[in-house]
Scaffold this motif. Structure first.
Motif, PDB file in Angstrom:
ATOM      1  N   ASN A 162      46.032  65.989  58.467  1.00  0.00           N
ATOM      2  CA  ASN A 162      45.950  64.719  59.180  1.00  0.00           C
ATOM      3  C   ASN A 162      47.272  63.983  58.977  1.00  0.00           C
ATOM      4  N   HIS A 163      47.312  62.720  59.439  1.00  0.00           N
ATOM      5  CA  HIS A 163      48.487  61.860  59.282  1.00  0.00           C
ATOM      6  C   HIS A 163      48.021  60.468  58.900  1.00  0.00           C
ATOM      7  N   GLN A 164      48.941  59.702  58.310  1.00  0.00           N
ATOM      8  CA  GLN A 164      48.597  58.355  57.884  1.00  0.00           C
ATOM      9  C   GLN A 164      49.875  57.536  57.716  1.00  0.00           C
ATOM     10  N   THR A 165      49.791  56.255  58.049  1.00  0.00           N
ATOM     11  CA  THR A 165      50.835  55.294  57.713  1.00  0.00           C
ATOM     12  C   THR A 165      50.146  54.277  56.815  1.00  0.00           C
ATOM     13  N   PRO A 166      50.249  54.460  55.496  1.00  0.00           N
ATOM     14  CA  PRO A 166      49.411  53.705  54.572  1.00  0.00           C
ATOM     15  C   PRO A 166      49.678  52.210  54.470  1.00  0.00           C
ATOM     16  N   SER A 167      50.886  51.776  54.805  1.00  0.00           N
ATOM     17  CA  SER A 167      51.165  50.347  54.693  1.00  0.00           C
ATOM     18  C   SER A 167      52.302  49.976  55.635  1.00  0.00           C
ATOM     19  N   PRO A 168      52.389  48.699  55.978  1.00  0.00           N
ATOM     20  CA  PRO A 168      53.507  48.267  56.812  1.00  0.00           C
ATOM     21  C   PRO A 168      54.824  48.603  56.111  1.00  0.00           C
TER      22      PRO A 168
END
Length: 185
Positions: A162-168
């Motif tokens: 999967n993919h993720q952008t955990p924080s700004p």
């Protein structure tokens, strides 16, 4: 340094940040020396993440020492169903995927002088050796080391899922997983 350098590294395990926080911040600053000018990679940002992570269930760190010199660390914590680790993924997870406990490897860092010695694998394996979860998951920047970091994890048995952008301010990351024990999936 040679790969023999990794064999002389002693590993210490901690379940509490007290007494080692500054050691970890100092090692982090050396590990990320080329990126700490970026807001997400600053020492202050790392300190905030470290404090938050250390308060999570099952948090644990291993620190490697060459004599008295800290060479690197690996830390993670337990993630169960409903944990934000799973809920922040870009794509829906397969049915029941988050029902299997996992350790989320949150950080693995080795100081430049000990890179390419086997120290990172030694720290990684030491952290996992003490865990009860059947699998491990991590997030990796696919651009790190021009893709070499993700390839290293693949060589260690991790597969992207999967993919993720955990924080700004964080780069888009690839989520990877692998078994620690055979009952993992």
């Amino acid at each position: 340094m040679s790969t023999a350098a990794a064999s002389r590294i002693s590993i210490e395990r901690y379940a509490d940040l007290a007494g080692i926080r500054q050691v970890m911040l100092d090692v982090y600053a050396d590990v990320r020396h080329d990126l700490i000018h970026l807001p997400h990679y600053s020492v202050d940002s790392f300190a905030e993440r470290l404090d938050r992570h250390a308060a999570e269930d099952g948090w644990e760190v291993v620190i490697g020492y060459d004599g008295v010199e800290p060479v690197g660390y690996a830390y993670g914590n337990t993630v169960l169903a409903g944990n934000r680790w799973w809920t922040r993924m870009d794509e829906p997870l397969p049915e029941g995927f988050d029902q299997v406990p996992a350790v989320a490897l949150k950080e693995l860092g080795v100081r430049p002088a000990w890179r390419k010695t086997g120290a990172s694998l030694r720290l990684h394996d030491a952290l996992l050796a003490g865990r009860t979860e059947p699998r491990v998951t991590l997030l990796v920047n696919p651009k790190a080391g021009d893709g070499k970091v993700q390839a290293l994890y693949a060589n260690w048995g991790y597969a992207p899922f999967n993919h993720q952008t955990p924080s700004p301010g964080s780069p888009a990351l690839v989520a990877m997983v692998r078994a620690i024990r055979s009952e993992a999936f």
